[in-house]
Design a protein around this motif. Sequence first.
Motif, PDB file in Angstrom:
ATOM      1  N   GLU A  24      30.458  38.401  32.102  1.00 40.29           N
ATOM      2  CA  GLU A  24      31.806  38.936  31.953  1.00 40.29           C
ATOM      3  C   GLU A  24      32.510  38.891  33.298  1.00 40.29           C
ATOM      4  OE1 GLU A  24      31.776  43.316  31.146  1.00 40.29           O
ATOM      5  OE2 GLU A  24      29.639  42.918  30.931  1.00 40.29           O
ATOM      6  N   THR A  25      33.823  38.784  33.241  1.00 35.84           N
ATOM      7  CA  THR A  25      34.607  38.760  34.461  1.00 35.84           C
ATOM      8  C   THR A  25      35.993  39.311  34.173  1.00 35.84           C
ATOM      9  OG1 THR A  25      35.241  37.399  36.363  1.00 35.84           O
ATOM     10  CG2 THR A  25      35.536  36.414  34.191  1.00 35.84           C
ATOM     11  N   ARG A  26      36.683  39.667  35.226  1.00 36.19           N
ATOM     12  CA  ARG A  26      38.067  40.161  35.113  1.00 36.19           C
ATOM     13  C   ARG A  26      38.936  39.270  35.994  1.00 36.19           C
ATOM     14  NH1 ARG A  26      41.082  45.830  35.155  1.00 36.19           N
ATOM     15  NH2 ARG A  26      40.535  45.626  33.023  1.00 36.19           N
ATOM     16  N   ILE A  27      39.998  38.738  35.414  1.00 38.69           N
ATOM     17  CA  ILE A  27      40.923  37.857  36.129  1.00 38.69           C
ATOM     18  C   ILE A  27      42.335  38.326  35.841  1.00 38.69           C
ATOM     19  CG2 ILE A  27      41.740  35.489  36.408  1.00 38.69           C
ATOM     20  CD1 ILE A  27      38.959  34.608  35.360  1.00 38.69           C
ATOM     21  N   ASN A  28      43.083  38.601  36.904  1.00 37.10           N
ATOM     22  CA  ASN A  28      44.463  39.062  36.767  1.00 37.10           C
ATOM     23  C   ASN A  28      44.586  40.245  35.803  1.00 37.10           C
ATOM     24  OD1 ASN A  28      45.401  37.077  38.553  1.00 37.10           O
ATOM     25  ND2 ASN A  28      45.616  35.599  36.902  1.00 37.10           N
ATOM     26  N   GLY A  29      43.618  41.169  35.863  1.00 34.82           N
ATOM     27  CA  GLY A  29      43.669  42.364  35.043  1.00 34.82           C
ATOM     28  C   GLY A  29      43.234  42.184  33.604  1.00 34.82           C
ATOM     29  N   ILE A  30      42.739  41.005  33.264  1.00 30.51           N
ATOM     30  CA  ILE A  30      42.292  40.728  31.894  1.00 30.51           C
ATOM     31  C   ILE A  30      40.782  40.522  31.916  1.00 30.51           C
ATOM     32  CG2 ILE A  30      42.457  39.165  29.913  1.00 30.51           C
ATOM     33  CD1 ILE A  30      45.285  38.444  30.942  1.00 30.51           C
ATOM     34  N   ASP A  31      40.081  41.207  31.005  1.00 31.20           N
ATOM     35  CA  ASP A  31      38.630  41.055  30.900  1.00 31.20           C
ATOM     36  C   ASP A  31      38.294  39.905  29.962  1.00 31.20           C
ATOM     37  OD1 ASP A  31      37.962  43.242  32.567  1.00 31.20           O
ATOM     38  OD2 ASP A  31      38.377  44.619  30.911  1.00 31.20           O
ATOM     39  N   ASP A  44      18.976  27.063  22.365  1.00 30.76           N
ATOM     40  CA  ASP A  44      20.366  26.652  22.569  1.00 30.76           C
ATOM     41  C   ASP A  44      21.262  27.289  21.513  1.00 30.76           C
ATOM     42  OD1 ASP A  44      19.564  25.072  24.647  1.00 30.76           O
ATOM     43  OD2 ASP A  44      19.586  23.205  23.511  1.00 30.76           O
ATOM     44  N   GLY A  45      22.423  27.713  21.935  1.00 31.97           N
ATOM     45  CA  GLY A  45      23.391  28.291  21.012  1.00 31.97           C
ATOM     46  C   GLY A  45      24.788  27.851  21.391  1.00 31.97           C
ATOM     47  N   GLU A  46      25.732  28.159  20.543  1.00 33.46           N
ATOM     48  CA  GLU A  46      27.139  27.886  20.824  1.00 33.46           C
ATOM     49  C   GLU A  46      27.677  28.982  21.735  1.00 33.46           C
ATOM     50  OE1 GLU A  46      29.060  25.260  19.735  1.00 33.46           O
ATOM     51  OE2 GLU A  46      27.207  24.426  18.910  1.00 33.46           O
ATOM     52  N   CYS A  47      28.511  28.601  22.695  1.00 33.52           N
ATOM     53  CA  CYS A  47      29.143  29.574  23.590  1.00 33.52           C
ATOM     54  C   CYS A  47      30.626  29.672  23.264  1.00 33.52           C
ATOM     55  CB  CYS A  47      28.985  29.157  25.055  1.00 33.52           C
ATOM     56  SG  CYS A  47      27.339  29.453  25.684  1.00 33.52           S
ATOM     57  N   TYR A  48      31.154  30.866  23.456  1.00 34.01           N
ATOM     58  CA  TYR A  48      32.564  31.130  23.223  1.00 34.01           C
ATOM     59  C   TYR A  48      33.074  32.008  24.354  1.00 34.01           C
ATOM     60  CZ  TYR A  48      30.946  29.884  18.565  1.00 34.01           C
ATOM     61  OH  TYR A  48      30.356  29.253  17.500  1.00 34.01           O
ATOM     62  N   ILE A  49      34.358  31.903  24.633  1.00 43.72           N
ATOM     63  CA  ILE A  49      34.986  32.779  25.610  1.00 43.72           C
ATOM     64  C   ILE A  49      35.939  33.693  24.851  1.00 43.72           C
ATOM     65  CG2 ILE A  49      36.472  32.913  27.643  1.00 43.72           C
ATOM     66  CD1 ILE A  49      35.415  30.122  28.433  1.00 43.72           C
ATOM     67  N   LEU A  50      35.781  34.993  25.092  1.00 41.92           N
ATOM     68  CA  LEU A  50      36.609  35.997  24.434  1.00 41.92           C
ATOM     69  C   LEU A  50      37.493  36.696  25.457  1.00 41.92           C
ATOM     70  CD1 LEU A  50      33.906  37.727  22.204  1.00 41.92           C
ATOM     71  CD2 LEU A  50      35.455  35.892  21.551  1.00 41.92           C
ATOM     72  N   ARG A  51      38.697  37.023  25.050  1.00 43.64           N
ATOM     73  CA  ARG A  51      39.642  37.783  25.873  1.00 43.64           C
ATOM     74  C   ARG A  51      39.761  39.177  25.268  1.00 43.64           C
ATOM     75  NH1 ARG A  51      43.907  35.466  24.384  1.00 43.64           N
ATOM     76  NH2 ARG A  51      43.820  33.708  25.796  1.00 43.64           N
ATOM     77  N   ASP A  52      39.654  40.185  26.117  1.00 52.93           N
ATOM     78  CA  ASP A  52      39.811  41.569  25.669  1.00 52.93           C
ATOM     79  C   ASP A  52      41.300  41.859  25.540  1.00 52.93           C
ATOM     80  OD1 ASP A  52      39.894  44.295  25.239  1.00 52.93           O
ATOM     81  OD2 ASP A  52      38.431  44.768  26.798  1.00 52.93           O
ATOM     82  N   THR A  53      41.732  42.139  24.324  1.00 51.95           N
ATOM     83  CA  THR A  53      43.152  42.422  24.071  1.00 51.95           C
ATOM     84  C   THR A  53      43.361  43.894  23.710  1.00 51.95           C
ATOM     85  OG1 THR A  53      42.943  41.754  21.755  1.00 51.95           O
ATOM     86  CG2 THR A  53      43.637  40.054  23.327  1.00 51.95           C
ATOM     87  N   SER A  54      42.367  44.729  24.034  1.00 48.88           N
ATOM     88  CA  SER A  54      42.433  46.157  23.720  1.00 48.88           C
ATOM     89  C   SER A  54      43.567  46.835  24.467  1.00 48.88           C
ATOM     90  CB  SER A  54      41.127  46.852  24.114  1.00 48.88           C
ATOM     91  OG  SER A  54      40.029  46.237  23.528  1.00 48.88           O
ATOM     92  N   ARG A  55      44.103  47.844  23.832  1.00 44.90           N
ATOM     93  CA  ARG A  55      45.047  48.742  24.492  1.00 44.90           C
ATOM     94  C   ARG A  55      44.273  49.991  24.877  1.00 44.90           C
ATOM     95  NH1 ARG A  55      48.850  48.259  19.473  1.00 44.90           N
ATOM     96  NH2 ARG A  55      47.156  49.601  18.875  1.00 44.90           N
ATOM     97  N   THR A  56      44.773  50.735  25.810  1.00 45.32           N
ATOM     98  CA  THR A  56      44.057  51.930  26.275  1.00 45.32           C
ATOM     99  C   THR A  56      43.839  52.934  25.154  1.00 45.32           C
ATOM    100  OG1 THR A  56      46.150  52.853  27.058  1.00 45.32           O
ATOM    101  CG2 THR A  56      44.767  51.745  28.681  1.00 45.32           C
ATOM    102  N   GLU A  57      44.726  52.960  24.160  1.00 43.62           N
ATOM    103  CA  GLU A  57      44.585  53.920  23.070  1.00 43.62           C
ATOM    104  C   GLU A  57      43.645  53.436  21.954  1.00 43.62           C
ATOM    105  OE1 GLU A  57      48.393  51.569  22.305  1.00 43.62           O
ATOM    106  OE2 GLU A  57      47.591  52.636  24.008  1.00 43.62           O
ATOM    107  N   ASP A  58      43.171  52.195  22.026  1.00 42.25           N
ATOM    108  CA  ASP A  58      42.242  51.683  21.017  1.00 42.25           C
ATOM    109  C   ASP A  58      40.883  52.361  21.161  1.00 42.25           C
ATOM    110  OD1 ASP A  58      44.118  49.928  19.988  1.00 42.25           O
ATOM    111  OD2 ASP A  58      43.445  48.237  21.200  1.00 42.25           O
ATOM    112  N   ALA A  59      40.320  52.795  20.033  1.00 42.62           N
ATOM    113  CA  ALA A  59      39.011  53.455  20.046  1.00 42.62           C
ATOM    114  C   ALA A  59      37.888  52.463  20.322  1.00 42.62           C
ATOM    115  CB  ALA A  59      38.765  54.148  18.711  1.00 42.62           C
ATOM    116  N   GLU A  60      38.065  51.210  19.889  1.00 37.58           N
ATOM    117  CA  GLU A  60      37.064  50.168  20.104  1.00 37.58           C
ATOM    118  C   GLU A  60      37.723  48.985  20.783  1.00 37.58           C
ATOM    119  OE1 GLU A  60      35.239  49.146  16.410  1.00 37.58           O
ATOM    120  OE2 GLU A  60      34.222  51.064  16.227  1.00 37.58           O
TER     121      GLU A  60
END
Length: 92
Positions: A24-31, A44-60
């Motif tokens: 995991e990494t954080r770039i320009n404030g985005i995880d 071997d498995g498939e790799c994916y890159i996910l962007r955290d789009t959570s808001r501070t009020e999100d429970a998950e």
Amino acid sequence: MDNEKKITLRTEEGEDIDLFVLEETRINGIDYLLVTDEEDEDTDGECYILRDTSRTEDAEAVYQFVEDDREAEDLFKIFSQLLDDQDVELWK
């Protein structure tokens, strides 16, 4: 991999998908997460890159797959460097 590194995403159809965090990494404030669909580190498995789009009020946390080719390419390079000293090989 331990369960602390496992996340479960729910598809629009309500199906749960288990993914395992490699880095995991954080770039320009985005995880960002580099995840794989394979729990066994020796398989071997498939790799994916996910962007955290959570808001501070999100429970998950809320993640979206990075679909922009240029953004994915740039992030792939960063994750490759981060994993350079670990026993993980990334291929496009």
